[in-house]
Design an enzyme around this catalytic site. Structure first.
Site, mmCIF file in Angstrom:
data_model
loop_
_atom_site.group_PDB
_atom_site.id
_atom_site.type_symbol
_atom_site.label_atom_id
_atom_site.label_comp_id
_atom_site.label_asym_id
_atom_site.label_seq_id
_atom_site.Cartn_x
_atom_site.Cartn_y
_atom_site.Cartn_z
ATOM 1 N N CYS A 21 0.872 -1.182 0.000
ATOM 2 C CA CYS A 21 0.000 0.000 0.000
ATOM 3 C C CYS A 21 0.909 1.233 0.000
ATOM 4 O O CYS A 21 2.074 1.135 -0.404
ATOM 5 C CB CYS A 21 -0.958 -0.026 1.186
ATOM 6 S SG CYS A 21 -0.169 -0.074 2.804
ATOM 7 N N ARG A 27 -3.305 -0.728 5.428
ATOM 8 C CA ARG A 27 -3.869 -1.789 4.610
ATOM 9 C C ARG A 27 -2.960 -3.008 4.421
ATOM 10 O O ARG A 27 -3.388 -4.146 4.667
ATOM 11 C CB ARG A 27 -4.262 -1.222 3.233
ATOM 12 C CG ARG A 27 -5.378 -0.211 3.297
ATOM 13 C CD ARG A 27 -5.503 0.579 2.005
ATOM 14 N NE ARG A 27 -4.359 1.470 1.813
ATOM 15 C CZ ARG A 27 -4.147 2.206 0.740
ATOM 16 N NH1 ARG A 27 -4.995 2.111 -0.271
ATOM 17 N NH2 ARG A 27 -3.105 3.009 0.662
ATOM 18 N N ASP A 138 -7.796 3.830 1.174
ATOM 19 C CA ASP A 138 -6.911 4.240 2.263
ATOM 20 C C ASP A 138 -7.763 4.697 3.456
ATOM 21 O O ASP A 138 -8.518 5.659 3.344
ATOM 22 C CB ASP A 138 -6.057 5.397 1.723
ATOM 23 C CG ASP A 138 -5.051 5.884 2.736
ATOM 24 O OD1 ASP A 138 -5.103 5.429 3.890
ATOM 25 O OD2 ASP A 138 -4.221 6.719 2.361
HETATM 26 P P1 4NP Z 1 -1.728 2.776 4.190
HETATM 27 O O1 4NP Z 1 -2.348 4.126 4.800
HETATM 28 O O2 4NP Z 1 -1.203 3.119 2.818
HETATM 29 O O3 4NP Z 1 -2.894 1.845 4.131
HETATM 30 O O4 4NP Z 1 -0.639 2.346 5.146
HETATM 31 C C1 4NP Z 1 -1.607 5.323 4.895
HETATM 32 C C2 4NP Z 1 -0.868 5.568 6.012
HETATM 33 C C3 4NP Z 1 -0.136 6.746 6.117
HETATM 34 C C4 4NP Z 1 -0.161 7.665 5.090
HETATM 35 C C5 4NP Z 1 -0.898 7.410 3.965
HETATM 36 C C6 4NP Z 1 -1.623 6.235 3.852
HETATM 37 N N1 4NP Z 1 0.558 8.881 5.201
HETATM 38 O O5 4NP Z 1 0.498 9.680 4.273
HETATM 39 O O6 4NP Z 1 1.243 9.087 6.195
#
Ligand code: 4NP
Length: 171
Positions: A21, A27, A138
């Site tokens: 992800c 995710r 997300d």
């Molecule tokens: P992930 O969610 O891609 O599902 O781990 C996110 C976690 C942090 C960030 C973006 C998406 N961020 O920009 O910090």
């Protein structure tokens, strides 16, 4: 002659799956934990190597987001992964590179070392059999419902993916 000298079974190469992800704190570590749980439940854990990574490295070394850890724990999944940034070498090495959304998908295709490796990149939502979704959204800026929805999609897709790997003739 040492016992079993000629009877050592050759170790079978493990099937490797990398979930990817953006941040590798919501995710994909949840997908990793769910798939680990599923292969264990089916007695297949010795045959699989499962990991996760993010296209953005800003959270490298972090545990999964506490909201995702709490939501996953309520369903019996212990998430202890430490975030890491995906590399081109990883895309080359793993058998299945599973992207959560289109951004992740195209980023992974771009860093794939060869056109053959690019073919290993797939979309998680394509393995859902009960939910209809184009991607796993997300949940980072969402409320608690967002995390529950993501876990629902991931449970559905992990079952679909494992069945597709184990029974390729049914594809
Ligand atoms: P992930 O969610 O891609 O599902 O781990 C996110 C976690 C942090 C960030 C973006 C998406 N961020 O920009 O910090």
């Amino acid at each position: 002659m040492r016992k079993n000298e000629y009877h050592t079974p050759r170790e079978e190469k493990k099937i490797s799956i990398l979930f990817v992800c953006l941040g590798n704190i919501c995710r994909s570590p949840a997908a990793e934990g769910i798939m680990q749980h599923l292969v264990k439940q089916r007695g297949l854990e010795a045959r699989y190597h499962i990991d996760s990574a993010g296209t953005y490295g800003g959270h490298a070394g972090d545990l999964p987001d506490r909201r995702m850890r709490a939501a996953a724990a309520r369903r019996g999944y212990l998430l202890e992964h430490r975030a890491q940034r995906v590399t081109s070498d990883m895309v080359g090495e793993y058998d299945y590179i599973v992207a959560m959304d289109d951004h992740n998908y195209y980023d992974l295709c771009e860093i794939a070392p060869t056109p053959e490796d690019e073919k290993k990149v797939c979309r998680m939502a394509d393995y859902c059999r009960h939910y209809t979704a184009s991607h796993v959204p997300d949940p980072y800026y969402e409320g608690a419902d967002g995390f529950e929805y993501v876990l629902n999609l991931l449970e559905d897709a992990c079952e679909g993916l494992l069945d597709a790997i184990e029974n390729p003739q049914h594809d």
